[in-house]
Structure formats: C-alpha cells, structure tokens
Write a protein that holds these residues in place. Sequence first.
Motif, short mmCIF file in Angstrom:
data_model
loop_
_atom_site.label_atom_id
_atom_site.label_comp_id
_atom_site.label_asym_id
_atom_site.label_seq_id
_atom_site.Cartn_x
_atom_site.Cartn_y
_atom_site.Cartn_z
N ASP A 179 89.84 17.44 -67.08
CA ASP A 179 90.94 18.06 -67.61
C ASP A 179 90.32 19.32 -68.69
O ASP A 179 89.64 18.88 -69.38
N GLY A 180 91.33 20.07 -68.84
CA GLY A 180 91.24 20.98 -69.95
C GLY A 180 90.07 22.29 -69.63
O GLY A 180 89.78 22.72 -70.52
N SER A 181 89.81 22.25 -68.48
CA SER A 181 88.31 22.97 -68.17
C SER A 181 88.84 24.45 -67.75
O SER A 181 90.02 24.67 -67.73
N MET A 225 93.65 22.03 -65.36
CA MET A 225 92.86 23.03 -66.05
C MET A 225 93.70 23.74 -66.95
O MET A 225 94.80 24.07 -67.15
N HIS A 226 93.01 24.23 -68.12
CA HIS A 226 93.63 25.16 -68.95
C HIS A 226 93.72 26.61 -68.31
O HIS A 226 94.28 27.38 -68.55
N VAL A 227 92.30 27.15 -67.64
CA VAL A 227 92.07 28.44 -67.32
C VAL A 227 91.75 28.24 -65.94
O VAL A 227 90.83 27.61 -65.62
N ILE A 228 92.00 29.31 -65.14
CA ILE A 228 91.31 29.74 -63.72
C ILE A 228 90.78 31.16 -63.86
O ILE A 228 91.57 31.96 -63.99
N LEU A 234 92.91 28.52 -74.24
CA LEU A 234 92.01 29.57 -73.81
C LEU A 234 90.56 29.34 -73.89
O LEU A 234 89.70 29.99 -73.82
N ALA A 235 90.12 27.98 -74.08
CA ALA A 235 88.85 27.64 -73.90
C ALA A 235 88.59 26.15 -73.46
O ALA A 235 89.58 25.46 -73.33
N GLY A 236 87.52 26.02 -72.65
CA GLY A 236 87.30 24.56 -72.30
C GLY A 236 85.81 24.69 -71.56
O GLY A 236 85.27 25.29 -71.44
#
Length: 291
Positions: free
Chosen positions: A141-143, A193-196, A103-105
Amino acid sequence: MANSTYTLLLITALCGLFGPSSGSLPGEPRMIELTWRLENGMPHWPGMVPYNFTIVDRNVIPDGFYLELNNIYLAEHTGTHLDAPAHFIQGAWRLDQVPLQNLAGPGVVVDVRDKTRDNPDYEIGPQDFQDWEREHGRIPDGSVLMLRTGWGEWYWEQGETAYLGTDTGNTTLLHFPGLHPEGAQWLADNRKMHVIGIDTGSMDNGQSVQKMSHRILLPKRVIFIENVGHLDQLPTTGSTVYAMPILIGQGSGGPARVFAIVDGRTSACSPLTSTFATVLLTLSSVILNVI
C-alpha cells in the motif's frame, strides 16, 4: 556444512571491506535519477507544442558581472511528467491539490520487457501483476509502482519514431506498450498505490482511443508518471521513489523531477565479491590439503 559457513563469513567480510555493488559505502544511501532532461528536440505528444529552450543572455552585462537567463516554452505533459486526476476526471484533484504524501512511496518495478520485445502494443494485465507478486510478494500500500516496458531505452537513443511509433501528428500511428484496462481495474480493486509510473509516452498504450486505464485509476486518486527514465537503474524493490512536479496552479499535470533513494544498508554485495570469496575459499582449502 563447514565450507558453506566459511563462504558466508568470507562474503560478509568482503562486503564490509569493498562495500555494496553500487559503489556506496555501507549504510550510505544511493540516489537514482528517473527523469529525462528537458531539451530541444525531445519526443513530444502529437498535437502538443514541442519543448523550446531559448537563451536570453549569457554575457557580462553593463553592470560588470556575468548573467545567464533563458526562456522555456512547453506543454504541461512534457518529458517526465505527472498526470493529475483532473487530466481525465472532471472535478478531480488538479496538480496543485495533490498532497505531497501522495507523491512518494516504496518503489516497485514490474518488468514486462519479455512481453513487449515482439509486441509494441502489449498491454500489461492482471496476470503480469499476479506473476510478479508470486515471486516478490504483495505490492505494498502507498507504493510507487513502476512499469518497465523497455521503451525508455529508446527515448533519446533511437528518436521519436521508435519511441512513439511516429513523428507525425497522426495519433492513429502511435505504437508503444501500456497498461491494459483489465490490469488497471485489477489494481483499482485490489491494491492501493499512490503512484503508477511507466517508461512510455502514456499509461494507456499507443493504440488506445478511450484511454480507459486513465479513466479507471485517476478517479481513485492514483497519480500517473509518464516518460519515466532510467528504470534499468531502479531495483525491483527496496527503494523509496519521489515524484516532485512543478507546482502549476490549476494544472492537469506537469513536468516533474522523479528520483529514488536506495538505503545502502540493504544493498546487496556484488556478484563479483561473492565469486571472489568462493575462489579464495577453494584456494585456501587446496593449500591446507597440500600442507
């Protein structure tokens, strides 16, 4: 060459003196709000219950002290909120199963306002991401990838009809931009990505029936944020974004406090400071030549 060197030194000195353009002291982190406040009358998805806030008590009670209490009534997917994978994928993570680290990045903003200005049904595709990467580099990655369509500017200012395309319960009248299934597939195949997030009411555009972007990315455990606010405040890169939802047991989603932190050490000097430095250098050169 000498003038360029002197200009750079002067700009550096002025940045240290006046601080970065955010108004923060050098090295001081800056926090950016990316959440719309919950408030009666806010836009809500057709068919879902509207947000309702009622005052229970705002008085000095018989025990002799002041007390405030309120009740709220809302749907899971209200305001700035997260979609957990279970929203569209049977057996996938529900909201309380999403790990905090997902939930973060690093914050990334892809701005497509030039495409949506004359096309409320625009869908963000692979070319938009490839164009962005040619200018800014690979999406890390992980953004936390934020899609800025410009629709967030209408969330409060112009009302529900402007934001969603309708204030009725008729979903066929919905009009707002979203992520094209081909864009979703390109991200699923090529990036991690983690989140969009997106500044509209849904990741798929208003006219979408099959919600394919949800169905492509949620199985990959990519978390969605919808109705993101204030993306005009978020730099294209250089931030860390956090999306902290209410921890609803068995939830398919939930309202979230979304915010970003920008490290003050990486803040750029304001254009005004740079211009001021150039003017000072020019004046000093003139004075020296006269002398």
